[in-house]
Design a protein around this motif. Structure first.
Motif, PDB file in Angstrom:
ATOM      1  N   UNK A 129       0.826  -1.209   0.000  1.00 15.32           N
ATOM      2  CA  UNK A 129       0.000   0.000   0.000  1.00 15.32           C
ATOM      3  C   UNK A 129       0.861   1.261   0.000  1.00 15.32           C
ATOM      4  N   UNK A 130       1.991   1.220   0.673  1.00 13.51           N
ATOM      5  CA  UNK A 130       2.878   2.377   0.681  1.00 13.51           C
ATOM      6  C   UNK A 130       3.353   2.727  -0.718  1.00 13.51           C
ATOM      7  N   UNK A 131       3.616   1.721  -1.522  1.00 13.47           N
ATOM      8  CA  UNK A 131       4.052   1.959  -2.907  1.00 13.47           C
ATOM      9  C   UNK A 131       2.937   2.639  -3.709  1.00 13.47           C
ATOM     10  N   UNK A 132       1.703   2.213  -3.489  1.00 16.73           N
ATOM     11  CA  UNK A 132       0.565   2.834  -4.170  1.00 16.73           C
ATOM     12  C   UNK A 132       0.420   4.289  -3.739  1.00 16.73           C
ATOM     13  N   UNK A 133       0.514   4.537  -2.448  1.00 16.31           N
ATOM     14  CA  UNK A 133       0.381   5.902  -1.939  1.00 16.31           C
ATOM     15  C   UNK A 133       1.444   6.825  -2.529  1.00 16.31           C
ATOM     16  N   UNK A 134       2.696   6.385  -2.534  1.00 17.41           N
ATOM     17  CA  UNK A 134       3.780   7.216  -3.064  1.00 17.41           C
ATOM     18  C   UNK A 134       3.636   7.428  -4.568  1.00 17.41           C
ATOM     19  N   UNK A 135       3.135   6.413  -5.268  1.00 13.59           N
ATOM     20  CA  UNK A 135       2.926   6.550  -6.717  1.00 13.59           C
ATOM     21  C   UNK A 135       1.860   7.604  -7.004  1.00 13.59           C
ATOM     22  N   UNK A 136       0.771   7.560  -6.260  1.00 15.38           N
ATOM     23  CA  UNK A 136      -0.311   8.522  -6.463  1.00 15.38           C
ATOM     24  C   UNK A 136       0.173   9.945  -6.165  1.00 15.38           C
ATOM     25  N   UNK A 137       0.895  10.121  -5.091  1.00 17.04           N
ATOM     26  CA  UNK A 137       1.449  11.447  -4.760  1.00 17.04           C
ATOM     27  C   UNK A 137       2.339  11.943  -5.901  1.00 17.04           C
ATOM     28  N   UNK A 138       3.216  11.064  -6.397  1.00 13.70           N
ATOM     29  CA  UNK A 138       4.128  11.431  -7.491  1.00 13.70           C
ATOM     30  C   UNK A 138       3.355  11.792  -8.757  1.00 13.70           C
ATOM     31  N   UNK A 139       2.395  10.971  -9.142  1.00 10.75           N
ATOM     32  CA  UNK A 139       1.660  11.227 -10.373  1.00 10.75           C
ATOM     33  C   UNK A 139       0.848  12.516 -10.279  1.00 10.75           C
ATOM     34  N   UNK A 140       0.276  12.803  -9.127  1.00 11.49           N
ATOM     35  CA  UNK A 140      -0.523  14.028  -8.989  1.00 11.49           C
ATOM     36  C   UNK A 140       0.333  15.291  -9.070  1.00 11.49           C
ATOM     37  N   UNK A 141       1.589  15.173  -8.703  1.00 10.38           N
ATOM     38  CA  UNK A 141       2.480  16.344  -8.725  1.00 10.38           C
ATOM     39  C   UNK A 141       3.074  16.613 -10.107  1.00 10.38           C
ATOM     40  N   UNK A 142       2.891  15.715 -11.032  1.00 10.50           N
ATOM     41  CA  UNK A 142       3.515  15.845 -12.352  1.00 10.50           C
ATOM     42  C   UNK A 142       2.952  17.011 -13.156  1.00 10.50           C
ATOM     43  N   UNK A 143       3.816  17.613 -13.941  1.00  6.30           N
ATOM     44  CA  UNK A 143       3.415  18.572 -14.976  1.00  6.30           C
ATOM     45  C   UNK A 143       3.975  18.046 -16.284  1.00  6.30           C
ATOM     46  N   UNK A 144       3.109  17.662 -17.187  1.00  2.00           N
ATOM     47  CA  UNK A 144       3.531  16.989 -18.423  1.00  2.00           C
ATOM     48  C   UNK A 144       3.131  17.842 -19.624  1.00  2.00           C
TER      49      UNK A 144
ATOM     50  N   UNK B  96      -8.704   1.618  -1.952  1.00  2.00           N
ATOM     51  CA  UNK B  96      -8.508   0.950  -0.664  1.00  2.00           C
ATOM     52  C   UNK B  96      -9.028  -0.489  -0.653  1.00  2.00           C
ATOM     53  N   UNK B  97      -8.545  -1.328  -1.559  1.00  6.49           N
ATOM     54  CA  UNK B  97      -8.929  -2.738  -1.478  1.00  6.49           C
ATOM     55  C   UNK B  97      -8.162  -3.414  -0.344  1.00  6.49           C
ATOM     56  N   UNK B  98      -8.659  -4.534   0.183  1.00  2.00           N
ATOM     57  CA  UNK B  98      -7.889  -5.270   1.187  1.00  2.00           C
ATOM     58  C   UNK B  98      -6.536  -5.695   0.619  1.00  2.00           C
ATOM     59  N   UNK B  99      -5.520  -5.644   1.430  1.00  2.39           N
ATOM     60  CA  UNK B  99      -4.202  -6.111   0.989  1.00  2.39           C
ATOM     61  C   UNK B  99      -4.221  -7.623   0.794  1.00  2.39           C
ATOM     62  N   UNK B 100      -4.930  -8.307   1.674  1.00  3.49           N
ATOM     63  CA  UNK B 100      -4.980  -9.773   1.627  1.00  3.49           C
ATOM     64  C   UNK B 100      -6.415 -10.249   1.417  1.00  3.49           C
ATOM     65  N   UNK B 101      -6.773 -10.498   0.161  1.00  6.38           N
ATOM     66  CA  UNK B 101      -8.052 -11.117  -0.159  1.00  6.38           C
ATOM     67  C   UNK B 101      -7.941 -12.625  -0.002  1.00  6.38           C
ATOM     68  N   UNK B 102      -9.063 -13.322  -0.178  1.00  7.43           N
ATOM     69  CA  UNK B 102      -9.031 -14.782  -0.171  1.00  7.43           C
ATOM     70  C   UNK B 102      -8.032 -15.251  -1.232  1.00  7.43           C
ATOM     71  N   UNK B 103      -7.037 -16.063  -0.862  1.00  7.01           N
ATOM     72  CA  UNK B 103      -6.016 -16.492  -1.827  1.00  7.01           C
ATOM     73  C   UNK B 103      -6.566 -17.358  -2.965  1.00  7.01           C
TER      74      UNK B 103
END
Length: 347
Positions: A86-101, A185-192
């Motif tokens: 989840x931390x990777x997702x959070x940091x990715x979203x922060x990075x993408x929102x800050x972009x100017x392309x 915000x999906x569960x990190x651990x769904x039914x395997x």
């Protein structure tokens, strides 16, 4: 002292516009299933769409399917068996929102100033390409890739200059909202043992089994691949040629028989091949109440005969507002649930 605000917003599964979305009907659906169906451990949703109904059964083992890749990838994000960071997702979203392309890409070349501004197209194209690059380079696993694509699709849907679908865009309109990804915000651990498929439902049912199968096919001639072609294009990211004012790609492989005169034959074959104890079939009572495009492709007689070939059928009804592309006021519209308790008890 106030709590620190997170540098991003979050989103849940129901935060997406979609024709036929059953989110508001979940209490009705779960009440019928809970009262009438016993010992349900595995639930299959064959035309899962946004995954709203599947989410109501997330405490069981889930099998989801949709012929649209844009729905499959979102369902894999919400229900997939893989874990994710989840931390990777959070940091990715922060990075993408800050972009100017500013540079040109597939989206600016084909969709600038149609459904989105040129600036938003530049950002959408860059983010989608970056997600693909990171996945292929091993920086993202399959579920992380799916979650970020889902975040992008939901963000696009919030600012698209449409009336909720992509058959046309509002000429000359401007969005006052920037493209802003949110953290799903999906569960990190769904039914395997959860499984998510991207197939023709009639082919898939020959290989799967469930205690309860929920079926919610298209009702009328409105093909979902026509209505959501742009989201499908971005989800697949194959960069096809697009054409016409609406900038649609070739969609022949995505057409559903349930939107045609073959609907009854397709439904009959589907039901015959099901391996399940309960069939819960959702269908409205549009019949011939709307315009030609809105009228239901399956008659009540077809539904009752076909489901009746497998066992006892019960019908439940709930008042519901119909979607209509025109201004007509359709009276006495209802969503019905046809429950078949299968004689052979396969599951």
């Amino acid at each position: 002292m106030t709590a620190q605000t997170a540098p991003y917003k979050t989103t849940l599964i129901n935060n997406r516009r979609y024709l036929g979305n059953k989110y508001k009907l979940l209490p009705f659906i779960t009440q019928v299933a809970g009262r009438e169906c016993q010992n349900i451990q595995v639930v299959a949703d064959l035309f899962a769409g946004t995954g709203a109904v599947a989410s109501a059964f997330a405490d069981r083992r889930l099998i989801t399917n949709d012929i649209m890749f844009s729905n499959y990838i979102c369902n894999f994000a919400w229900f997939g068996a893989d874990t994710y960071d989840r931390g990777k997702i959070e940091q990715s979203v922060i990075h993408y929102n800050a972009l100017r392309v500013n540079e040109e890409n597939y989206m600016t070349e084909n969709f600038a100033d149609t459904y989105f501004s040129r600036a938003d197209c530049a950002k959408i194209g860059y983010i989608r390409e970056d997600i693909e690059r990171r996945f292929h380079q091993g920086e993202l696993n399959r579920r992380e890739q799916a979650i970020l694509i889902t975040s992008l699709l939901y963000a696009m849907d919030k600012i698209a200059l449409t009336c909720g679908h992509y058959d046309a865009y509002r000429r000359g309109a401007r969005s006052d909202q920037p493209l802003e990804l949110r953290v799903p915000l999906p569960p990190v651990n769904n039914d395997p043992a959860n499984q998510c498929f991207n197939e023709d439902a009639n082919n898939l049912v020959k290989r799967i089994a469930a205690d309860l199968v929920y079926i919610d096919p298209p009702y009328n001639s409105r093909q979902y691949c026509d209505t959501y072609h742009l989201l499908e294009n971005v989800a697949r990211w194959e960069k096809p040629e697009v054409f016409g004012v609406a900038r649609k790609m070739d969609r022949k492989a995505l057409k559903s028989r349930y939107c045609t005169r073959d609907a009854a034959a397709a439904f009959e074959a589907l039901v015959a091949d099901l391996h399940t104890r309960y069939i819960l079939f959702s269908y409205n009572n549009m019949a011939a109440k709307g315009n030609d495009r809105s009228n239901a492709k399956l008659s009540d007689e077809d539904i009752l005969d076909i489901l009746g070939s497998r066992g006892e059928v019960k019908v439940f009804s709930e008042a519901y507002k119909a979607f209509s592309a025109g201004q007509s006021d359709i009276e006495d519209h209802a969503e019905r649930l046809f429950l078949c308790i299968c004689d052979d008890g396969e599951g």
